[in-house]
Scaffold this active site. Structure first.
Site, PDB file in Angstrom:
ATOM      1  N   ARG A 115       0.868  -1.069  -0.138  1.00 31.89           N
ATOM      2  CA  ARG A 115       0.021  -0.085  -0.093  1.00 31.89           C
ATOM      3  C   ARG A 115       0.907   1.370  -0.177  1.00 31.89           C
ATOM      4  NH1 ARG A 115      -4.945   2.030  -1.200  1.00 31.89           N
ATOM      5  NH2 ARG A 115      -6.089   3.113   0.542  1.00 31.89           N
ATOM      6  N   THR A 386      -9.465   0.657 -10.089  1.00 30.31           N
ATOM      7  CA  THR A 386      -8.691  -0.404  -9.360  1.00 30.31           C
ATOM      8  C   THR A 386      -8.739  -1.668 -10.222  1.00 30.31           C
ATOM      9  OG1 THR A 386      -8.970   0.816  -7.467  1.00 30.31           O
ATOM     10  CG2 THR A 386      -8.519  -1.503  -6.988  1.00 30.31           C
ATOM     11  N   ASN A 406      -5.941   4.287  -7.252  1.00 29.37           N
ATOM     12  CA  ASN A 406      -7.464   4.989  -6.777  1.00 29.37           C
ATOM     13  C   ASN A 406      -8.232   5.534  -7.625  1.00 29.37           C
ATOM     14  OD1 ASN A 406      -8.921   5.628  -4.754  1.00 29.37           O
ATOM     15  ND2 ASN A 406      -8.166   7.799  -4.533  1.00 29.37           N
ATOM     16  N   ASP A 428      -7.836   8.449   0.059  1.00 27.25           N
ATOM     17  CA  ASP A 428      -8.387   7.377   1.001  1.00 27.25           C
ATOM     18  C   ASP A 428      -8.065   7.661   2.442  1.00 27.25           C
ATOM     19  OD1 ASP A 428      -9.508   5.830  -1.030  1.00 27.25           O
ATOM     20  OD2 ASP A 428      -7.878   4.613  -1.311  1.00 27.25           O
ATOM     21  N   SER A 457      -7.727   1.107   3.470  1.00 25.24           N
ATOM     22  CA  SER A 457      -8.273   0.684   1.879  1.00 25.24           C
ATOM     23  C   SER A 457      -9.496  -0.061   2.208  1.00 25.24           C
ATOM     24  CB  SER A 457      -7.173  -0.059   1.589  1.00 25.24           C
ATOM     25  OG  SER A 457      -7.484  -0.571   0.321  1.00 25.24           O
ATOM     26  N   SER A 458     -10.289  -0.366   1.203  1.00 24.31           N
ATOM     27  CA  SER A 458     -11.257  -1.197   1.119  1.00 24.31           C
ATOM     28  C   SER A 458     -11.052  -2.381   0.232  1.00 24.31           C
ATOM     29  CB  SER A 458     -12.590  -0.490   0.406  1.00 24.31           C
ATOM     30  OG  SER A 458     -13.015   0.595   1.118  1.00 24.31           O
ATOM     31  N   GLY A 477     -13.684  -1.351  -6.891  1.00 22.14           N
ATOM     32  CA  GLY A 477     -14.953  -0.699  -6.897  1.00 22.14           C
ATOM     33  C   GLY A 477     -14.973   0.216  -5.614  1.00 22.14           C
ATOM     34  N   GLY A 478     -13.874   0.763  -5.216  1.00 29.05           N
ATOM     35  CA  GLY A 478     -13.821   1.663  -4.360  1.00 29.05           C
ATOM     36  C   GLY A 478     -14.561   1.172  -2.902  1.00 29.05           C
TER      37      GLY A 478
HETATM   38  O1  DON Z   1      -7.937   1.340  -1.421  1.00 28.09           O
HETATM   39  C1  DON Z   1      -9.033   1.381  -1.747  1.00 28.09           C
HETATM   40  O2  DON Z   1      -9.752   1.219  -0.955  1.00 28.09           O
HETATM   41  C2  DON Z   1      -9.528   2.339  -2.956  1.00 28.09           C
HETATM   42  N1  DON Z   1      -8.263   3.258  -3.539  1.00 28.09           N
HETATM   43  C3  DON Z   1      -9.785   1.529  -4.160  1.00 28.09           C
HETATM   44  C4  DON Z   1     -10.317   2.249  -5.443  1.00 28.09           C
HETATM   45  C5  DON Z   1     -11.052   1.459  -6.512  1.00 28.09           C
HETATM   46  O3  DON Z   1     -11.625   0.444  -6.028  1.00 28.09           O
HETATM   47  C6  DON Z   1     -11.584   2.085  -7.477  1.00 28.09           C
HETATM   48  N2  DON Z   1     -12.212   1.402  -8.436  1.00 28.09           N
HETATM   49  N3  DON Z   1     -13.212   1.490  -9.151  1.00 28.09           N
END
Ligand code: DON
Length: 577
Positions: A115, A386, A406, A428, A457-458, A477-478
């Site tokens: 990370r 991502t 991100n 984040d 992070s997720s 997917g954030g």
């Molecule tokens: O680490 C995280 O939770 C975010 N930076 C992930 C971002 C993400 O999955 C964007 N995708 N669509």
């Protein structure tokens, strides 16, 4: 593998020429052994290798490495590097990620934490103006938004400690792809359109990813000679090639010239961390989840612990969805309230993951009324792109990896002369308590910015294991990643094929905003009405979300399945090598 001792004794000729017979008891054992052979074999080694990733060229890069003698870990290096080239809006050398590994030789399970970290000159309020208000875009566009990247360190680490092949060999397909180029598709164009202003603001990014300052037409070939050179330097020198020397100096110079705060010592100091995954159980399945600084493992297990208290399969549809939503709301509240980088903050993890806590939380769920998020006790909010891939090799080694820069195309900033597109992962962090990030997530003190700290992070690379089989899954997917993994995992537990896990309609609740986010077509009119009657607010989204990549080794039938989310353009393949 069965040992030779299990075979019947070879017939021996006696001096008189007669053949000595094996005793009857022996044949009994032999027949028994023949019966258990398929099960024993299935428990040890899968009948095929499999890779599912978000881009066909990356899946093929991994396959090439498996076929030239690499293991799942070498293939993971190859797939990660190839994705960095052909999915520049999703992940890359300027980003980070989590690689969940299972090594079959000794059963080691580990999460490689690559990370990004906040630069040492980062400050808690760096994205706020003098009145304490968030500066629009400051944590999203340009190099001030970039954390210190971890991907290169992680790939070098995985190759050195887990791989069979030299890094040079595993990076070769990516170098080739960077030189030869890849064709722009509709998804690329959508992402580039979304980030057009940020990409135009960086001369090097515009040159690399646009055509004449515009979104390139479909079929246009993106060649990245600077990125090919950077990958070659890493192939020759390992991590030092990126974190020290000419490349590091170039990145720092470019970042600082455009308002960023990186220093060479940030790059020199960057280290990956081997972390113990978060382990839990659900209906006879062992769940191996992502460790902090990913909130994925903790939030997933909190949700599963609450789900395990009720027989959700026996519930009517509206009850089941309602209960799932209430479970999501509560686990995401704890994410916002408590979670951050374990190297910096103390968290009540034992309590959050305990069955007693799950019972306590679940007892606050009414089956007839939605609990307004603001009414949940103990937390006041005061103070996309991502990628994921899953790999199984024929020895049974496995990798689930979710990587990111991100937001689509990260910060949009390319450090001149390096080809490296920098992340905007600083967003984040909770840039101010209670202020939502680009995914609408709020956070508290635990996820405040501090020098050298990792942002929460997720991303949730996950394994599931039982006597029935081994599942490897994850998705981008954030904030919605964890609920997507939950929905996919429930499919796996129900015994459905991997294709269903990735296809399953999705819905999501993340505590704040207080609404159920729903994929188009996921909820019938009737279900929507029933949920509204209980007090839920529904937000039906225009576009579906996620891009799940899954592999399943069905131990019972000794079969391997691989599936790529139909929402994306990925490729899942099986291979006999
Ligand atoms: O680490 C995280 O939770 C975010 N930076 C992930 C971002 C993400 O999955 C964007 N995708 N669509």
């Amino acid at each position: 593998m069965p040992s030779m001792n299990a075979l019947p004794p070879t017939s021996k000729s006696s001096p008189d020429g007669s053949v000595a017979k094996a005793p009857v008891w022996y044949w009994g054992f032999f027949v028994l052994w023949l019966l258990v052979l398929p099960v024993a074999h299935a428990a040890g080694q899968p009948p095929a290798a499999a890779i599912a990733s978000a881009h066909p060229a990356a899946t093929r890069a991994g396959l090439e490495i498996l076929q030239t003698g690499g293991n799942a870990f070498d293939a993971a290096v190859a797939v990660s590097a190839a994705l960095a080239v052909v999915e520049p809006y999703s992940s890359g050398l300027g980003g980070g990620g989590f690689w969940l590994l299972h090594r079959v030789s000794d059963g080691k399970e580990v999460m490689i934490d690559g990370r990004e970290k906040a630069p040492l000159a980062a400050t808690r309020d760096m994205y706020l103006d003098s009145q304490g208000r968030p500066v629009a875009g400051a944590s999203i566009d340009g190099p001030l938004a970039a954390g210190i990247p971890g991907t290169v360190a992680a790939l070098a680490h995985i190759s050195k400690h887990y791989g069979r092949l030299p890094l040079k060999q595993s990076l070769a397909p990516a170098i080739r792809l960077a030189k030869e180029g890849f064709a722009v598709n509709e998804h690329y164009r959508r992402m580039a359109r979304l980030r057009l202003d940020a990409l135009r603001a960086s001369k090097a990014a515009a040159r690399q990813f646009l055509k004449g300052g515009e979104v390139p037409p479909p079929g246009h070939v993106i060649r990245q000679p600077d990125l090919a050179t950077t990958l070659q330097v890493i192939a020759d020198k390992g991590r030092e090639g990126f974190y020290a020397g000419v490349l590091a100096r170039r990145m720092v110079k470019a970042v600082r010239a455009h308002g960023g705060v990186w220093r060479e010592k940030d790059l020199l100091a960057y280290q990956v961390v081997e972390r113990k995954p978060v382990i839990g159980h659900y209906h006879g399945w062992r769940v191996v989840g992502a460790a902090l600084p990913s909130s994925g493992g903790v939030v997933l297990l909190e949700m599963l612990n609450m789900l395990a208290l009720r027989d959700i399969r026996a519930m009517a549809e509206a009850d089941r969805i309602h209960y799932l939503v209430e479970v999501m709301r509560r686990a995401y509240r704890d994410r916002a309230r408590w979670l951050g980088d374990a190297d910096f903050v103390d968290m009540p993890l034992q309590r959050l993951l305990s069955p007693e806590y799950a019972r306590e939380l679940a007892s606050t769920i009414s089956m007839t009324r939605a609990t307004p998020s603001e009414k949940l006790a103990d937390f006041k909010a005061e103070g996309r792109d991502t990628t994921h891939f899953s790999i199984l090799d024929k020895q049974g080694n496995r990798v689930a990896a979710t990587l990111s820069i991100n937001y689509p195309f990260g910060s949009g900033f390319v450090a001149e002369g390096t080809g490296v597109l920098l992340n905007d992962e600083m967003d984040d962090f909770s840039i101010k308590p209670g202020v939502a990030n680009v995914y609408g997530l709020v956070g508290a003190e635990a996820n405040a910015i501090a020098p050298g700290k990792r942002m929460l992070s997720s991303m949730s690379p996950t394994f599931l294991e039982s006597e029935s089989g081994v599942a490897i899954l994850g998705t981008p997917g954030g904030s919605r990643i964890i609920t997507m993994v939950l929905i996919g995992l429930l499919q796996a537990v129900e015994g459905n094929a991997a294709e269903h896990w990735v296809r399953q309609p999705r819905f999501h609740h993340q505590y704040l905003p207080d609404e159920i986010q729903v994929e188009p077509g996921a909820f019938s009119e009737k279900l929507q009405q029933e949920l509204k009657k209980r007090g839920h607010r529904l937000s039906i989204k225009e576009r579906p979300w996620g891009n799940m990549q899954a592999v399943y080794w069905n131990r019972k039938d000794n079969e391997v399945e691989a599936a790529s989310d139909p929402r994306g353009g990925g490729l899942a393949i099986k291979s006999s090598k």
